[in-house]
Design a protein around this motif. Structure first.
Motif, mmCIF file in Angstrom:
data_model
loop_
_atom_site.group_PDB
_atom_site.id
_atom_site.type_symbol
_atom_site.label_atom_id
_atom_site.label_comp_id
_atom_site.label_asym_id
_atom_site.label_seq_id
_atom_site.Cartn_x
_atom_site.Cartn_y
_atom_site.Cartn_z
ATOM 1 N N ALA A 82 33.970 41.934 5.122
ATOM 2 C CA ALA A 82 35.431 41.883 5.243
ATOM 3 C C ALA A 82 35.780 41.149 6.525
ATOM 4 N N TYR A 83 36.850 40.362 6.464
ATOM 5 C CA TYR A 83 37.181 39.525 7.615
ATOM 6 C C TYR A 83 38.683 39.287 7.683
ATOM 7 N N GLU A 109 39.012 55.006 7.271
ATOM 8 C CA GLU A 109 39.577 54.571 8.552
ATOM 9 C C GLU A 109 39.447 53.083 8.839
ATOM 10 N N THR A 110 38.720 52.339 7.991
ATOM 11 C CA THR A 110 38.507 50.921 8.277
ATOM 12 C C THR A 110 38.695 50.073 7.015
ATOM 13 N N ALA A 111 38.730 48.777 7.226
ATOM 14 C CA ALA A 111 38.740 47.827 6.108
ATOM 15 C C ALA A 111 37.354 47.230 5.902
ATOM 16 N N VAL A 112 36.339 47.792 6.545
ATOM 17 C CA VAL A 112 34.964 47.327 6.359
ATOM 18 C C VAL A 112 34.576 47.460 4.896
ATOM 19 N N TYR A 121 46.361 42.414 3.937
ATOM 20 C CA TYR A 121 45.384 41.656 3.165
ATOM 21 C C TYR A 121 44.208 41.272 4.054
ATOM 22 N N TYR A 122 43.017 41.314 3.451
ATOM 23 C CA TYR A 122 41.785 40.958 4.156
ATOM 24 C C TYR A 122 41.001 39.948 3.330
ATOM 25 N N ASP A 123 40.305 39.080 4.039
ATOM 26 C CA ASP A 123 39.434 38.105 3.390
ATOM 27 C C ASP A 123 38.053 38.719 3.186
ATOM 28 N N LEU A 124 37.268 38.041 2.382
ATOM 29 C CA LEU A 124 35.875 38.417 2.183
ATOM 30 C C LEU A 124 35.028 37.189 2.475
ATOM 31 N N GLU A 165 42.430 37.495 12.898
ATOM 32 C CA GLU A 165 42.714 38.296 14.091
ATOM 33 C C GLU A 165 42.315 39.734 13.817
ATOM 34 N N GLU A 166 41.510 40.283 14.709
ATOM 35 C CA GLU A 166 41.100 41.673 14.566
ATOM 36 C C GLU A 166 42.337 42.571 14.572
ATOM 37 N N ASP A 167 42.219 43.701 13.894
ATOM 38 C CA ASP A 167 43.301 44.682 13.923
ATOM 39 C C ASP A 167 42.707 46.072 14.098
ATOM 40 N N GLY A 168 43.510 47.081 13.991
ATOM 41 C CA GLY A 168 43.045 48.453 14.190
ATOM 42 C C GLY A 168 42.090 48.946 13.121
ATOM 43 N N TYR A 169 41.930 48.191 12.037
ATOM 44 C CA TYR A 169 41.065 48.606 10.926
ATOM 45 C C TYR A 169 39.823 47.738 10.767
ATOM 46 N N LEU A 170 39.810 46.586 11.420
ATOM 47 C CA LEU A 170 38.695 45.673 11.219
ATOM 48 C C LEU A 170 38.476 44.786 12.446
#
Length: 191
Positions: A123-124, A26-29, A161-164, A127-132
């Motif tokens: 994970a970063y 459920e998340t991009a964590v 796409y997500y940064d680290l 702008e926050e979204d529904g997954y992170l």
């Protein structure tokens, strides 16, 4: 509510996996796409402990509600004073000081082992979204971790796409080994 922290046991695997699964699904964590099996989770606990790194469980009234562990930061021997740390809490238990209790115990054990640099990979997204959200970065900052590096768009999950972000904390003194200091002094005195 009574919270205690103890070393993980192999038979904790299913309960800890149940805590971890929502982070995967459920998340991009977590950048895992498919949750590990119970057997894979058991092996992760076993491998971590066999490598002499702490793997801790937080219990609330006897029920696991979170866990934190450390593992080798990089393979080469020069990094032996470093470790990477990870933490996961049951969603309903966040914001109650359990994460802090886990990390404080983890950091204490690692410092006793001679580990002085800790790294958290977070994970970063700007702008926050529904997954992170930015909750993990804020949590680590409150505990003294500072951002030291950022990998751009290195993780792809949920069609985004997500940064680290690498965050670092020093939990011990960085003393130069005596052999190195003496050898350098000899070399420098000859010039």
């Amino acid at each position: 509510m009574t919270v205690s922290v103890r070393p993980a046991r192999i038979d904790d695997a299913q309960q800890l996996l149940d805590i971890y699964k929502p982070y995967v699904l459920e998340t991009a964590v977590s950048f895992e796409i498919t949750p590990p099996t119970r057997e894979e989770f058991e092996q992760n606990i076993r491998t971590t402990q066999e490598a002499s790194y702490p793997y801790l469980v937080a219990e609330c009234d006897g029920v696991p509600v979170g866990y934190a562990y450390a593992h080798r930061f990089r393979v080469r021997e020069a990094y032996d004073h470093c470790a990477e740390v990870s933490i996961y809490l049951a969603q309903s238990m966040r914001g109650r000081g359990i994460g802090r209790a886990l990390y404080e115990q983890l950091e204490k054990l690692l410092a006793e082992q001679g580990i002085v640099n800790l790294y958290a990979c977070v994970a970063y997204r700007d702008e926050e979204d529904g997954y992170l959200t930015h909750a993990s970065c804020h949590f680590h900052e409150k505990l003294g971790y500072v951002p030291v590096g950022r990998f751009s768009k290195c993780g792809r999950k949920f069609g985004r796409y997500y940064d680290l972000v690498y965050m670092e904390k020093h939990v011990g003194a960085h003393e130069e080994p005596k052999e190195y200091t003496q050898e350098c002094s000899k070399i420098l005195s000859r010039s």
